[in-house]
Design a protein around this motif. Structure first.
Motif, PDB file in Angstrom:
ATOM      1  N   UNK A 182       4.964 -24.374 -16.905  1.00 16.93           N
ATOM      2  CA  UNK A 182       3.888 -24.741 -15.989  1.00 16.93           C
ATOM      3  C   UNK A 182       2.755 -23.718 -16.044  1.00 16.93           C
ATOM      4  N   UNK A 183       3.095 -22.425 -16.043  1.00 19.07           N
ATOM      5  CA  UNK A 183       2.066 -21.386 -16.111  1.00 19.07           C
ATOM      6  C   UNK A 183       1.363 -21.383 -17.462  1.00 19.07           C
ATOM      7  N   UNK A 184       2.108 -21.659 -18.543  1.00 20.50           N
ATOM      8  CA  UNK A 184       1.493 -21.719 -19.860  1.00 20.50           C
ATOM      9  C   UNK A 184       0.483 -22.849 -19.925  1.00 20.50           C
ATOM     10  N   UNK A 185       0.827 -23.988 -19.337  1.00 21.63           N
ATOM     11  CA  UNK A 185      -0.077 -25.139 -19.335  1.00 21.63           C
ATOM     12  C   UNK A 185      -1.335 -24.841 -18.517  1.00 21.63           C
ATOM     13  N   UNK A 186      -1.210 -24.072 -17.452  1.00 18.15           N
ATOM     14  CA  UNK A 186      -2.317 -23.852 -16.519  1.00 18.15           C
ATOM     15  C   UNK A 186      -3.079 -22.555 -16.759  1.00 18.15           C
ATOM     16  N   UNK A 187      -2.736 -21.790 -17.783  1.00 14.73           N
ATOM     17  CA  UNK A 187      -3.309 -20.445 -17.935  1.00 14.73           C
ATOM     18  C   UNK A 187      -4.832 -20.444 -18.078  1.00 14.73           C
TER      19      UNK A 187
ATOM     20  N   UNK B 125       8.303 -29.648 -15.738  1.00 12.71           N
ATOM     21  CA  UNK B 125       8.763 -28.563 -16.622  1.00 12.71           C
ATOM     22  C   UNK B 125       9.137 -27.320 -15.828  1.00 12.71           C
ATOM     23  N   UNK B 126       9.777 -26.373 -16.505  1.00 14.06           N
ATOM     24  CA  UNK B 126      10.160 -25.132 -15.840  1.00 14.06           C
ATOM     25  C   UNK B 126       8.915 -24.283 -15.565  1.00 14.06           C
ATOM     26  N   UNK B 127       9.068 -23.257 -14.726  1.00 15.43           N
ATOM     27  CA  UNK B 127       7.930 -22.447 -14.283  1.00 15.43           C
ATOM     28  C   UNK B 127       7.151 -21.806 -15.436  1.00 15.43           C
ATOM     29  N   UNK B 128       7.821 -21.186 -16.414  1.00 17.52           N
ATOM     30  CA  UNK B 128       7.033 -20.590 -17.508  1.00 17.52           C
ATOM     31  C   UNK B 128       6.169 -21.626 -18.247  1.00 17.52           C
TER      32      UNK B 128
END
Length: 95
Positions: free
Chosen positions: A82-87, A77-80
Motif C-alpha cells: 500500500x505504501x509503495x503504491x502511494x509513495x 494488499x499488505x501495508x508495504x
C-alpha cells in the motif's frame, strides 16, 4: 503539432501523468501572475506561490492515478505494498 494534440491523434492521451503534471505547472503560473499584478511588482514570493500550487496539483494527479490503480485490485494488499503504491502522492503532499 503540440505534444498533447499528438497524443490525442494517436489515441494515447490517457495515463500520461508526466504531461499532466507539466500542464498543471503551466496553469500554476496564474498564481504568481495574479499576485504580481496585485502587488504591482515582481515580488519573489510569487515564485513560492508557483511551486506550492504546482506541487499541490501534481499531488492531486498522483492521488487520482493511485485511486485508478486501486480500482483494479481484487483484494486489499499488505501495508508495504500500500505504501509503495502511494509513495509518489505521499511525497508530493509532504512538500
Amino acid at each position: 503539432m503540440p505534444g498533447n494534440l499528438w497524443l490525442v491523434s494517436r489515441r494515447a492521451e490517457r495515463r500520461q501523468a508526466g504531461i499532466e503534471i507539466i500542464a498543471t505547472g503551466v496553469l500554476a503560473l496564474a498564481a504568481p501572475a495574479a499576485y504580481w499584478v496585485g502587488k504591482g511588482w515582481q515580488d519573489p514570493l510569487g515564485w513560492w506561490l508557483l511551486l506550492l500550487t504546482w506541487f499541490q496539483s501534481a499531488a492531486s494527479i498522483m492521488y487520482a492515478y493511485l485511486r485508478l490503480e486501486q480500482r483494479e485490485l481484487h483484494a486489499l494488499p499488505d501495508r508495504p505494498t500500500q505504501f509503495r503504491m502511494a509513495r509518489r502522492a505521499l511525497l508530493l503532499y509532504q512538500l
